[in-house]
Scaffold this motif. Sequence first.
Motif, short mmCIF file in Angstrom:
data_model
loop_
_atom_site.label_atom_id
_atom_site.label_comp_id
_atom_site.label_asym_id
_atom_site.label_seq_id
_atom_site.Cartn_x
_atom_site.Cartn_y
_atom_site.Cartn_z
N GLU A 92 18.66 0.30 54.71
CA GLU A 92 19.89 -0.46 54.52
C GLU A 92 21.10 0.45 54.33
O GLU A 92 22.19 -0.02 53.99
CB GLU A 92 19.76 -1.39 53.31
N GLN A 220 25.15 -3.62 47.16
CA GLN A 220 25.81 -4.91 46.94
C GLN A 220 25.49 -5.90 48.06
O GLN A 220 25.36 -7.11 47.82
CB GLN A 220 27.32 -4.70 46.81
N LYS A 221 25.34 -5.42 49.28
CA LYS A 221 24.95 -6.30 50.39
C LYS A 221 23.54 -6.85 50.18
O LYS A 221 23.26 -8.01 50.46
CB LYS A 221 25.03 -5.54 51.72
N LYS A 238 16.42 -9.21 51.51
CA LYS A 238 16.68 -8.16 52.49
C LYS A 238 15.87 -6.94 52.04
O LYS A 238 16.29 -6.20 51.16
CB LYS A 238 18.17 -7.83 52.52
#
Length: 250
Positions: A92, A220-221, A238
């Motif tokens: 990520e 944060q995503k 995720k």
Amino acid sequence: MVTSDQRRRQLARDKYARQQQRRAEAQRKAKRRNTVIAASLAVVLAAGGAVYASVQFLGDDSKNTEAEAPSGEPKMGIEAKGAYAMALKTNEGDITITMDAAKTPRTVNSFKHLADKKYFDGTKCHRLTTAGIFVLQCGDPEGTGMGGPGYTIPDENLDALGKAGADGKVTYKAGTVAMANTGQPGTGGSQFFLVYKDSKLPPQYTPFGTIDAAGLAAVQKVGAAGAEGGQGDGAPKKPVTIERATVSAK
């Protein structure tokens, strides 16, 4: 298809796990010997027990080696007043954590020791909390929240975040990286958490690093995507995998 790099990392982790199992067995044998000796001498020893509520760590009574101290904790191999960076290459995005060895020398030393052994490579960040506190937890090679390196390290730098309020908590600001533990003193191992939004917690988790801006945005995503099942605490929806972790002097 498993690549040669993935296979090599898996073999390295398997070898490390076997070493920890042998050390745990040596500890059990040593404890049995000590029990017999104590009984024969009619010596009564009082020992405090520890209950590990969320993360199980194994002790280490094996013989000392060049790489490890008698307790199993790695010997000091860093400059105790230096600045170090832990670079996490994840699926990520890259996350760089600046660590201050002057304030958390034994914590930084442990991460350097484990990263050099590729302990974190190919591991998942297993827990995301999005309610009450806002953290992504990583560092467990088992991916279950129960794994550890076979030794524990002491708490450090606990007063860094100021005096606790009436609720007994301090603010771990967004970008803080701190050690996970069992809730008992001195039970840190390899698990750590990344704070992606200001969170109030008791001052009992060693704050040892700060995430860079790009890394914080990546975490944060992950936080914004939430946990699986829409729960406030669970595996991140995720998935995050640490593909490679390195620690170097800045």
